[in-house]
Design a protein around this motif. Structure first.
Motif, PDB file in Angstrom:
ATOM      1  N   VAL A   1      -3.948 -12.339   3.963  1.00 58.91           N
ATOM      2  CA  VAL A   1      -2.521 -11.448   4.006  1.00 58.91           C
ATOM      3  C   VAL A   1      -2.255 -10.126   4.363  1.00 58.91           C
ATOM      4  O   VAL A   1      -1.917  -9.198   5.170  1.00 58.91           O
ATOM      5  N   ALA A   2      -3.080  -9.057   3.491  1.00 57.75           N
ATOM      6  CA  ALA A   2      -2.996  -8.259   3.470  1.00 57.75           C
ATOM      7  C   ALA A   2      -3.440  -7.459   5.513  1.00 57.75           C
ATOM      8  O   ALA A   2      -2.561  -6.350   5.730  1.00 57.75           O
ATOM      9  N   ASN A   3      -4.403  -8.421   6.063  1.00 58.56           N
ATOM     10  CA  ASN A   3      -5.113  -8.174   7.825  1.00 58.56           C
ATOM     11  C   ASN A   3      -3.686  -7.934   8.214  1.00 58.56           C
ATOM     12  O   ASN A   3      -3.632  -7.108   9.074  1.00 58.56           O
ATOM     13  N   VAL A   4      -2.654  -8.849   8.073  1.00 65.28           N
ATOM     14  CA  VAL A   4      -1.641  -9.277   8.608  1.00 65.28           C
ATOM     15  C   VAL A   4      -0.200  -8.098   8.651  1.00 65.28           C
ATOM     16  O   VAL A   4      -0.071  -7.968   9.953  1.00 65.28           O
ATOM     17  N   LEU A   5      -1.148  -8.128   7.359  1.00 65.27           N
ATOM     18  CA  LEU A   5       0.254  -7.535   7.026  1.00 65.27           C
ATOM     19  C   LEU A   5       0.198  -5.474   7.868  1.00 65.27           C
ATOM     20  O   LEU A   5       0.690  -5.304   8.692  1.00 65.27           O
ATOM     21  N   PHE A   6      -1.056  -5.414   7.840  1.00 66.30           N
ATOM     22  CA  PHE A   6      -2.313  -4.012   8.018  1.00 66.30           C
ATOM     23  C   PHE A   6      -1.427  -4.107  10.075  1.00 66.30           C
ATOM     24  O   PHE A   6      -1.675  -3.128  10.669  1.00 66.30           O
ATOM     25  N   THR A   7      -1.516  -5.515   9.948  1.00 67.46           N
ATOM     26  CA  THR A   7      -1.776  -5.434  11.537  1.00 67.46           C
ATOM     27  C   THR A   7      -0.663  -5.445  12.597  1.00 67.46           C
ATOM     28  O   THR A   7      -0.203  -3.845  13.780  1.00 67.46           O
ATOM     29  N   LEU A   8       0.541  -6.176  11.637  1.00 66.46           N
ATOM     30  CA  LEU A   8       1.533  -6.073  12.126  1.00 66.46           C
ATOM     31  C   LEU A   8       2.923  -4.429  11.210  1.00 66.46           C
ATOM     32  O   LEU A   8       3.929  -4.111  12.596  1.00 66.46           O
ATOM     33  N   PHE A   9       2.510  -4.218  10.771  1.00 63.32           N
ATOM     34  CA  PHE A   9       3.477  -2.532   9.834  1.00 63.32           C
ATOM     35  C   PHE A   9       2.750  -2.107   9.408  1.00 63.32           C
ATOM     36  O   PHE A   9       2.912  -0.951   8.998  1.00 63.32           O
ATOM     37  N   ALA A  10       1.277  -1.803  10.152  1.00 63.72           N
ATOM     38  CA  ALA A  10       1.080  -0.123   9.789  1.00 63.72           C
ATOM     39  C   ALA A  10       1.407   0.827   9.888  1.00 63.72           C
ATOM     40  O   ALA A  10       1.210   2.029   8.590  1.00 63.72           O
ATOM     41  N   PRO A  11       1.766   1.606  10.660  1.00 66.11           N
ATOM     42  CA  PRO A  11       2.775   3.295  10.942  1.00 66.11           C
ATOM     43  C   PRO A  11       3.581   2.630   9.563  1.00 66.11           C
ATOM     44  O   PRO A  11       4.364   3.448   9.085  1.00 66.11           O
ATOM     45  N   LEU A  12       4.785   1.612   9.664  1.00 73.70           N
ATOM     46  CA  LEU A  12       5.898   1.796   8.759  1.00 73.70           C
ATOM     47  C   LEU A  12       5.415   1.960   7.434  1.00 73.70           C
ATOM     48  O   LEU A  12       5.999   2.983   6.661  1.00 73.70           O
ATOM     49  N   LEU A  13       4.177   1.692   6.853  1.00 77.55           N
ATOM     50  CA  LEU A  13       2.936   1.032   5.677  1.00 77.55           C
ATOM     51  C   LEU A  13       3.333   2.376   5.391  1.00 77.55           C
ATOM     52  O   LEU A  13       2.991   3.451   4.358  1.00 77.55           O
ATOM     53  N   ALA A  14       2.786   2.889   6.807  1.00 79.23           N
ATOM     54  CA  ALA A  14       2.109   4.819   6.376  1.00 79.23           C
ATOM     55  C   ALA A  14       3.493   5.931   5.898  1.00 79.23           C
ATOM     56  O   ALA A  14       2.794   6.449   5.016  1.00 79.23           O
ATOM     57  N   SER A  15       4.652   5.143   6.579  1.00 77.91           N
ATOM     58  CA  SER A  15       5.400   6.279   5.646  1.00 77.91           C
ATOM     59  C   SER A  15       6.125   6.072   4.789  1.00 77.91           C
ATOM     60  O   SER A  15       6.231   6.773   3.860  1.00 77.91           O
ATOM     61  N   VAL A  16       5.591   4.313   4.117  1.00 81.82           N
ATOM     62  CA  VAL A  16       5.818   4.347   2.943  1.00 81.82           C
ATOM     63  C   VAL A  16       5.810   4.549   2.043  1.00 81.82           C
ATOM     64  O   VAL A  16       5.460   5.413   0.713  1.00 81.82           O
ATOM     65  N   ALA A  17       3.796   5.183   2.123  1.00 82.96           N
ATOM     66  CA  ALA A  17       2.753   5.937   1.472  1.00 82.96           C
ATOM     67  C   ALA A  17       3.082   7.063   0.872  1.00 82.96           C
ATOM     68  O   ALA A  17       3.151   7.749   0.085  1.00 82.96           O
ATOM     69  N   LEU A  18       3.739   7.612   2.635  1.00 77.99           N
ATOM     70  CA  LEU A  18       4.635   8.770   1.969  1.00 77.99           C
ATOM     71  C   LEU A  18       5.202   9.263   1.260  1.00 77.99           C
ATOM     72  O   LEU A  18       5.634  10.401   0.704  1.00 77.99           O
TER      73      LEU A  18
END
Lengths: 505, 323
Positions: A123-140
């Motif tokens: 699950v994490a790999n799929v999320l990572f693959t599809l949404f990496a840039p978006l998730l980086a902004s969530v982290a910020l």
């Protein structure tokens, strides 16, 4: 669909003979490093970093990531079979994994852990693959108030963790918070709670030290006390047929925990500074909260094994994200990976995905392959792990003791911590005797040191106005949910007390 | 029986023959176990990046027979690390990557009983300048605009930095005093977390080291406004220094390696030699350039003098801060 093409290239890259060998080697090493109490993925990656200079950078990071992955699988092994957490990320796995093993269902626990780990990783790999840039902004977007709100939510899920005795649970949380506050105050830099002026306390109480004491020594004493050494350590048998039926049962009774752990673990892992340990503990709490049979938790619920195991694998992929996209490690292990990348001439940060496409996608591709490899290797070793349980407890107990002490020493190389382990072991034994739940204290010592500075930073930001936790768009809803969860049981208690009083009056 | 005895004798003899040259080698001190490589800061900050880079160079060039194992002890503005190193049971295998809290923390916390002159000088790897950064979305592009903005916000302008009394707070306090600025200061546990929260605009400005902010600067997110170095930095030629603005102030973070108190002379010589090799390596020289560090090589005696001077300077700076 560019992403899928890049991913396919990445997977092909990680299936090259050298990379594949690195993956298999890394996962197997990681599995054993994770299973050894005291040796976690951090130590494993640090010790094996030099080896990686023999191969090209792409293969090197694949190797290290495979160790990281393998260690997350391996941590569950000693948590379940011996009751000693193999790594801090696997502490929550002992809560239900150990009772299952004592009921002779170790194979069910191990199979559940392996499958949950696999799904969490996927699950994490799929999320990572599809949404990496978006998730980086969530982290910020997570500043101090948001992180504090999240910690509050974690505590809220744990108020329900200690069974029905809320006052004892709250006491246990407070006890953990006090232990977590020992050492230095991050904001002012002043030492505090240096008990009896022992210099050892200046460094704070290490989480692994507490966990090994409570679950290694404490559990051993408890078992001896309960059984007087005459343990029917159950004779688990391993057959292909048994494993197949375990798989079925794991899927049936552990899917909910797996799902919760997979998603929650990932998001907690993505936030820098949190990492896999809080992720796995929080997932356990949430899984218990939403479960239809919360009373099974702590007594051997497959959901209780699945949630933290799915979460720690998921979080380990998640914590790669801030490292790669922001150059900020999401966990201690990724901090070491970061050092490796810098020397290989790769600059983690916002430009890595653009400048080093082949490297990034090779790494992501290797996550998928490592995950499959780890599952297969882990399942293959389960009979070996089970074999350990066939030993009589009179032999196992001294082994647990030795492993606890050696593992505690390996982590910090400090004699002081060994005395603490023994002390915590005795303390945990007596707390259990008096029916105090231990898990909330363990959670508090992990989350307290994250919650406290973020609380104070937030209040500095708002000049002391607590409304900052309610007015910010992300922090607000989280805080409100957390408060509702905290007060819900309190209201229940008050109601019950009123009901009890009525007939009496 | 006889045979066995004879075999044993000859084996012992052989062992002796091997042992003789071994002893000659052993006089050159070598680490016998992994080296505790303590870092005075949390993961991801400037000191941490440097420690991990040094570790990687040492591994890559095969400079040590035992690995350097990084050990982050950032608590209490580095006090945790100082205590850990000064009470190390094996001083020959314990070294510390320092920053300026090596000077400030013992000054601010006399009760720790740390005397830095008891530590063993190893190597001064360089000094790291400070730069004032804002986020590009703030619209601020010059230092003058920054000053105007801070004054306009009247105490609501938020800056983040490392713990109270540490480097960042010293630089910000000096700047605030010189320009009559009222800044809200939020302490963090390391420069990495500070940079991340500027990128997420949780805070409005920082004084990160170039190495910590570089990734975001290159991506176009951070704007440098002012440097606290003696001269303009080659990598940021358009950024003015505070000296140019007429204030006689510059501030650098030391990037030095020190040994635990009580380290044997042989071990100290070993580490001095080791870090000289790291310092002279192509990788480290390249790192100094790419991350805008200034070289400041010193031998052991010079380092001790430098420590004394820095303690004096920081006493004055902290006194000015009212610490």
């Amino acid at each position: 669909m560019d992403v899928l093409l890049l991913l396919a290239d990445g997977m092909l890259l990680s299936l090259q003979p050298l990379n594949l060998v690195m993956i298999l080697l890394g996962v197997t090493l990681g599995l054993f490093i994770g299973a050894m109490p005291g040796l976690g993925s951090v130590n494993g990656v640090a010790i094996l970093l030099p080896v990686t200079f023999l191969v090209p950078p792409g293969s090197a990071i694949i190797f290290l990531a495979a160790i990281y992955y393998g260690a997350m699988y391996g941590g569950a092994v000693s948590s379940i079979t011996l009751g000693i957490p193999g790594a801090s990320t696997a502490v929550a796995t002992t809560f239900d994994g150990r009772p299952l093993a004592q009921q002779g269902r170790a194979s069910l626990a191990l199979v559940t852990a392996a499958l949950a780990s696999f799904i969490g990783g996927t699950v994490a790999n799929v999320l990572f693959t599809l949404f990496a840039p978006l998730l980086a902004s969530v982290a910020l977007s997570f500043g101090p108030p948001e992180v504090f709100a999240l910690m509050l939510l974690a505590f809220a899920t744990f108020v329900g963790l200690g069974g029905d005795d809320i006052p004892k649970t709250v006491f246990s949380i407070c006890f953990g918070l006090v232990l977590g506050a020992v050492g230095f105050d991050q904001i002012s830099g002043a030492p505090r709670l240096v008990l009896f002026d022992y210099n050892g306390f200046l460094q704070g109480i290490g989480f692994l030290v507490l966990a090994i004491g409570v679950y290694g020594i404490g559990e051993m004493l408890w078992t001896i006390d309960q059984t007087r050494g005459d343990v029917t350590a159950t004779t688990p048998k391993m057959t292909i047929k048994g494993m197949a039926s375990d798989t079925k049962e794991a899927a049936k009774r552990g899917w909910k925990g797996t799902m919760i752990g997979s998603f929650l673990g990932f998001f907690v892992g993505v936030l820098p500074a949190a990492g896999a340990t809080p992720g796995s503990l929080m997932s356990y709490g949430v899984a218990k909260m939403v479960s239809r049979k919360p009373e099974e938790f702590g007594k051997g619920s497959p959901d209780g094994v699945a949630a933290p195991e799915a979460a720690n694998n998921s979080a380990s992929t998640g914590s790669m994200l801030p490292m790669l996209t922001l150059g900020i490690p999401g966990s201690p292990t990724t901090a070491i990976l970061l050092g490796g990348m810098v020397i290989w001439g790769l600059v983690p940060g916002p430009r890595l995905f653009v400048d080093e496409q082949e490297f990034v996608w090779g790494l992501i591709g290797s996550f998928y392959i490592s995950n499959v490899a780890a599952l297969l290797i882990n399942l293959a070793f389960i009979p070996v792990f089970i074999w350990m349980l066939r030993m009589p407890f009179t032999i196992l107990a001294p082994m647990i003791f030795v492993l606890s002490i050696a593992g505690g020493y390996a982590a910090t190389r400090d004699m002081f911590d060994i005395w603490l382990i023994v002390l915590f072991g005795l303390g945990a034994f007596f707390m259990r005797k008096f029916d105090y739940p231990l898990a909330p204290a363990v959670l508090a010592i992990v989350l307290g040191p994250i919650a406290e500075p973020t609380l104070r930073q937030s209040l500095l930001l708002s000049s002391g106005d607590p409304s900052i936790f309610f007015t910010r768009p992300v922090a607000g809803p989280i805080t409100i949910i957390a408060l509702v969860l905290i007060f819900l049981p309190a209201i229940k208690v008050v109601r019950r007390m009123r009901d009890e009083r009525k007939p009496a009056s | 029986m006889n045979l066995t005895k004879r075999m044993l004798m000859s084996m012992a003899g052989a062992a002796l023959m091997f042992a003789a040259p071994m002893q000659a080698v052993a006089q050159d001190w070598q680490p016998r176990k992994p080296i505790d490589f303590v870092i005075m800061a949390g993961a991801g900050g400037g000191a941490d990046q440097i420690a991990r880079f040094i570790q990687a160079v040492a591994e890559q060039e095969d400079l040590t027979t035992r690995p350097l194992v990084p050990n982050n002890k950032g608590g209490g503005s580095g006090a945790e690390a100082l205590i850990h190193v000064s009470t190390a049971s094996d001083p020959d295998h314990t070294i510390l990557v320092t920053l300026n809290s090596f000077f400030t923390t013992p000054l601010r916390q006399q009760n720790l009983g740390i005397d830095i002159q008891t530590f063993t000088p190893v190597a001064m790897m360089g000094v790291d300048p400070f730069v004032l950064w804002v986020h590009k979305d703030s619209g601020i592009t010059t230092f003058e605009e920054y000053v105007a903005k801070v004054q306009e916000m009247d105490g609501e302008f938020v800056m983040g930095g490392t713990g109270a009394g540490q480097e960042d707070s010293i630089v910000i306090a000096y700047m605030s005093g010189a320009y009559d600025l009222d800044i809200k200061y939020i302490p963090y546990d390391g420069g990495g977390a500070v940079a991340k929260d500027l990128a997420g605009q949780q805070i409005m400005a920082t004084v990160n080291n170039p190495a910590e902010a570089k990734g975001f600067y290159e991506a176009g997110d951070f704007v440098p406004l002012l440097a606290f170095s003696d001269e303009r930095m080659p990598a940021y030629p358009d950024v003015p220094t505070i000296k140019e603005m007429g204030h006689d102030f510059s501030y650098y973070n030391q990037r030095a390696i020190v040994g635990a108190p009580g380290m044997s002379e042989e071990a100290a010589a070993y580490y001095q030699d080791l870090f000289t090799q790291v310092y002279e390596s192509e990788q480290w020289q390249g790192y100094l350039t790419s991350e805008s560090l200034s070289p400041l090589w010193m031998d052991a005696a010079e380092q001790r003098d430098y420590w004394a001077l820095q303690v004096e300077n920081h006493q004055a700076l902290l006194a000015a801060l009212g610490e």
